[in-house]
Design a protein around this motif. Structure first.
Motif, PDB file in Angstrom:
ATOM      1  N   SER A  17       0.824  -1.210   0.000  1.00 42.00           N
ATOM      2  CA  SER A  17       0.000   0.000   0.000  1.00 42.00           C
ATOM      3  C   SER A  17       0.859   1.262   0.000  1.00 42.00           C
ATOM      4  O   SER A  17       0.501   2.259  -0.621  1.00 42.00           O
ATOM      5  CB  SER A  17      -0.925   0.013   1.212  1.00 42.00           C
ATOM      6  OG  SER A  17      -1.861  -1.029   1.134  1.00 42.00           O
ATOM      7  N   PRO A  42      -7.661  -3.370   3.022  1.00 45.48           N
ATOM      8  CA  PRO A  42      -8.636  -4.144   3.811  1.00 45.48           C
ATOM      9  C   PRO A  42      -8.178  -5.575   4.096  1.00 45.48           C
ATOM     10  O   PRO A  42      -8.463  -6.116   5.166  1.00 45.48           O
ATOM     11  CB  PRO A  42      -9.894  -4.147   2.946  1.00 45.48           C
ATOM     12  CG  PRO A  42      -9.755  -2.969   2.068  1.00 45.48           C
ATOM     13  CD  PRO A  42      -8.289  -2.808   1.832  1.00 45.48           C
ATOM     14  N   PHE A  64      -5.824   2.658   3.907  1.00 47.09           N
ATOM     15  CA  PHE A  64      -7.107   2.535   3.209  1.00 47.09           C
ATOM     16  C   PHE A  64      -7.705   3.917   2.951  1.00 47.09           C
ATOM     17  O   PHE A  64      -8.254   4.172   1.883  1.00 47.09           O
ATOM     18  CB  PHE A  64      -8.075   1.683   4.024  1.00 47.09           C
ATOM     19  CG  PHE A  64      -9.415   1.509   3.368  1.00 47.09           C
ATOM     20  CD1 PHE A  64      -9.545   0.704   2.244  1.00 47.09           C
ATOM     21  CD2 PHE A  64     -10.530   2.149   3.850  1.00 47.09           C
ATOM     22  CE1 PHE A  64     -10.774   0.536   1.625  1.00 47.09           C
ATOM     23  CE2 PHE A  64     -11.762   1.991   3.247  1.00 47.09           C
ATOM     24  CZ  PHE A  64     -11.891   1.185   2.127  1.00 47.09           C
TER      25      PHE A  64
END
Length: 85
Positions: A17, A42, A64
């Motif tokens: 990420s 997630p 996120f």
């Protein structure tokens, strides 16, 4: 699976990420790769929740919502500088 596997997978999700934002933030290259954070983060949250590791849950949750956080700070910088960087 053992807890160490879930921890590693959660950390890998966090690192992926982070890495997908590199072209946009560091290299100033317009890349749509950041959209992957909506899929990977997630998964990292779930793995972290399975081992009850709050720091990883928070870090993956932050990733996120990273798009909205970056947009917020971008609009604040734009407002403060009147659109002149």
């Amino acid at each position: 699976m053992k807890k160490t596997h879930f921890k590693r997978l959660s950390i890998i999700c966090l690192i992926v990420s982070l890495l997908v934002w590199l072209p946009n933030i560091i290299f100033n290259v317009s890349s749509q790769l950041w959209v992957v954070t909506f899929i990977i983060a997630p998964v990292g949250i779930v793995f972290a929740a399975l081992i009850k590791k709050n720091s990883l849950i928070i870090a993956n949750t932050f990733m996120f919502f990273s798009f909205f956080i970056f947009m917020f700070f971008g609009y604040i910088v734009n407002f403060i500088t009147d659109g002149n960087p």
